[in-house]
Design a protein around this motif. Structure first.
Motif, mmCIF file in Angstrom:
data_model
loop_
_atom_site.group_PDB
_atom_site.id
_atom_site.type_symbol
_atom_site.label_atom_id
_atom_site.label_comp_id
_atom_site.label_asym_id
_atom_site.label_seq_id
_atom_site.Cartn_x
_atom_site.Cartn_y
_atom_site.Cartn_z
ATOM 1 N N SER A 90 -26.456 61.238 35.714
ATOM 2 C CA SER A 90 -25.636 60.319 34.919
ATOM 3 C C SER A 90 -24.170 60.678 35.095
ATOM 4 O O SER A 90 -23.811 61.845 35.276
ATOM 5 C CB SER A 90 -26.009 60.379 33.433
ATOM 6 N N ALA A 91 -23.331 59.643 35.044
ATOM 7 C CA ALA A 91 -21.893 59.866 35.148
ATOM 8 C C ALA A 91 -21.389 60.660 33.946
ATOM 9 O O ALA A 91 -20.485 61.484 34.077
ATOM 10 C CB ALA A 91 -21.166 58.521 35.246
ATOM 11 N N LYS A 92 -21.994 60.443 32.793
ATOM 12 C CA LYS A 92 -21.569 61.153 31.583
ATOM 13 C C LYS A 92 -21.766 62.659 31.744
ATOM 14 O O LYS A 92 -20.868 63.453 31.424
ATOM 15 C CB LYS A 92 -22.365 60.636 30.376
ATOM 16 N N THR A 115 -9.425 57.871 44.608
ATOM 17 C CA THR A 115 -10.086 59.086 45.084
ATOM 18 C C THR A 115 -11.469 58.674 45.549
ATOM 19 O O THR A 115 -12.342 58.346 44.751
ATOM 20 C CB THR A 115 -10.161 60.159 43.985
ATOM 21 N N VAL A 116 -11.651 58.653 46.869
ATOM 22 C CA VAL A 116 -12.859 58.128 47.498
ATOM 23 C C VAL A 116 -13.710 59.317 47.948
ATOM 24 O O VAL A 116 -13.255 60.152 48.728
ATOM 25 C CB VAL A 116 -12.484 57.242 48.705
ATOM 26 N N ILE A 117 -14.954 59.401 47.435
ATOM 27 C CA ILE A 117 -15.762 60.602 47.629
ATOM 28 C C ILE A 117 -17.172 60.249 48.089
ATOM 29 O O ILE A 117 -17.822 59.356 47.540
ATOM 30 C CB ILE A 117 -15.845 61.431 46.321
ATOM 31 N N CYS A 133 -19.901 62.048 41.800
ATOM 32 C CA CYS A 133 -20.558 61.510 40.611
ATOM 33 C C CYS A 133 -19.590 61.225 39.460
ATOM 34 O O CYS A 133 -19.956 60.576 38.483
ATOM 35 C CB CYS A 133 -21.627 62.485 40.136
ATOM 36 N N ILE A 134 -18.352 61.701 39.559
ATOM 37 C CA ILE A 134 -17.371 61.491 38.486
ATOM 38 C C ILE A 134 -17.101 59.993 38.326
ATOM 39 O O ILE A 134 -16.899 59.276 39.307
ATOM 40 C CB ILE A 134 -16.079 62.283 38.774
ATOM 41 N N SER A 135 -17.096 59.535 37.088
ATOM 42 C CA SER A 135 -17.058 58.091 36.813
ATOM 43 C C SER A 135 -15.802 57.396 37.321
ATOM 44 O O SER A 135 -15.843 56.212 37.665
ATOM 45 C CB SER A 135 -17.211 57.843 35.309
ATOM 46 N N SER A 136 -14.678 58.084 37.386
ATOM 47 C CA SER A 136 -13.429 57.459 37.830
ATOM 48 C C SER A 136 -13.198 57.603 39.335
ATOM 49 O O SER A 136 -12.217 57.086 39.865
ATOM 50 C CB SER A 136 -12.240 58.025 37.056
ATOM 51 N N ALA A 137 -14.106 58.286 40.027
ATOM 52 C CA ALA A 137 -14.035 58.375 41.486
ATOM 53 C C ALA A 137 -14.636 57.113 42.105
ATOM 54 O O ALA A 137 -15.421 56.411 41.467
ATOM 55 C CB ALA A 137 -14.803 59.599 41.984
ATOM 56 N N SER A 160 -20.330 53.443 43.467
ATOM 57 C CA SER A 160 -19.290 52.409 43.548
ATOM 58 C C SER A 160 -19.492 51.444 44.704
ATOM 59 O O SER A 160 -19.442 50.222 44.521
ATOM 60 C CB SER A 160 -17.907 53.055 43.695
ATOM 61 N N LEU A 161 -19.679 51.977 45.916
ATOM 62 C CA LEU A 161 -19.693 51.144 47.112
ATOM 63 C C LEU A 161 -20.638 51.699 48.164
ATOM 64 O O LEU A 161 -20.972 52.887 48.153
ATOM 65 C CB LEU A 161 -18.282 51.086 47.739
#
Length: 199
Positions: A90-92, A115-117, A133-137, A160-161
Motif C-alpha cells: 500500500s502507498a500508505k 520524480t519518476v521511479i 511505492c511513494i504516493s507522490s512519485a 502511475s504509468l
C-alpha cells in the motif's frame, strides 16, 4: 541516459533527444556487511571479502535535495530513479516507512519537477518496490511492444504509468548499443516525456 536523451546516432534516439542529463552518484561500495547477500552485488567466494554496491537512503535524499537546490538556476523537468527494493502493498505503508524520501519528492513536486521511479522487477502484481511505492512519485512499470504488461514488472493499484521496458535498444556505457529489459528501461521513457512536455 540514452533512452531519455540519446542523440539518435546508431538509430536509437532518446525520447527527448534535445535534453541535457545531469547525473548524481548515490551508490557506495559496502564491504564486510551481512546485508550484501541481499543486495545487487558482487559477493566474494566462500571465505572471501563480501562487498556490494548499494544506495543509502540518506544519499538518495541528499541527491533529491541537491536537485531542488539546482532547480533555482537550471530548468529541470524530471528526476529518473532506477533503484530500489523491498515490497510495499500500500502507498500508505510505503509513505509512512519512507517519510524523509517522501518529503524530498514532495518538495520537488511542489517545484514542478517529477520524480519518476522504476516499480521494480520482481513480478509482483499487488506491490511496488521502494522508493517507487511513494504516493507522490511517478511509479513506472514495463510493457512489451504489444502493450502487454511485462511478466517481470511490479504492479499495484496505485502504479502511475506503464511504458516500454522489454527489449529496449539504447546506448551502453562502453560504447555501441544493446537491447535490455526491465522497469529501468521503462522509467526513462517517462522522464524523457516529461522533458518534452515541459519544453
Amino acid at each position: 541516459a540514452g533512452i531519455v536523451a540519446g542523440n539518435g546516432v546508431g538509430s536509437a534516439p532518446g525520447v527527448a533527444s534535445g535534453a541535457d542529463i545531469l547525473s548524481i552518484q548515490v551508490f557506495s561500495r559496502i564491504q564486510d556487511r551481512p546485508d550484501c547477500t541481499s543486495q545487487t552485488c558482487y559477493c566474494g567466494s566462500a571465505g572471501a571479502e563480501k562487498a556490494c554496491v548499494a544506495a543509502y537512503t540518506s544519499d538518495i535524499i541528499g541527491a533529491l535535495d541537491h536537485v531542488l537546490q539546482l532547480s533555482s538556476s537550471i530548468d529541470i523537468a524530471a528526476v529518473n530513479m532506477s533503484l530500489g527494493g523491498n515490497r510495499y502493498k500500500s502507498a500508505k505503508d510505503c509513505d509512512s516507512a519512507n517519510i524523509g524520501t517522501k518529503n524530498a519528492i514532495d518538495a520537488l513536486r511542489d517545484a514542478g519537477i517529477a520524480t519518476v521511479i522504476a516499480s521494480g522487477n520482481s513480478g509482483y502484481d499487488d506491490s511496488i518496490g521502494q522508493p517507487g511505492c511513494i504516493s507522490s512519485a511517478i511509479s513506472v512499470g514495463s510493457t512489451d511492444n504489444s502493450d502487454s504488461i511485462s511478466s517481470f514488472t511490479n504492479s499495484a493499484a496505485w502504479l502511475s504509468l506503464l511504458a516500454p521496458g522489454r527489449s529496449v535498444r539504447s546506448s551502453i556505457p562502453a560504447g555501441g548499443f544493446t537491447s535490455m529489459s526491465g522497469t529501468s528501461m521503462a522509467t526513462p521513457h517517462v522522464a524523457g516525456a516529461f522533458a518534452v512536455l515541459k519544453q
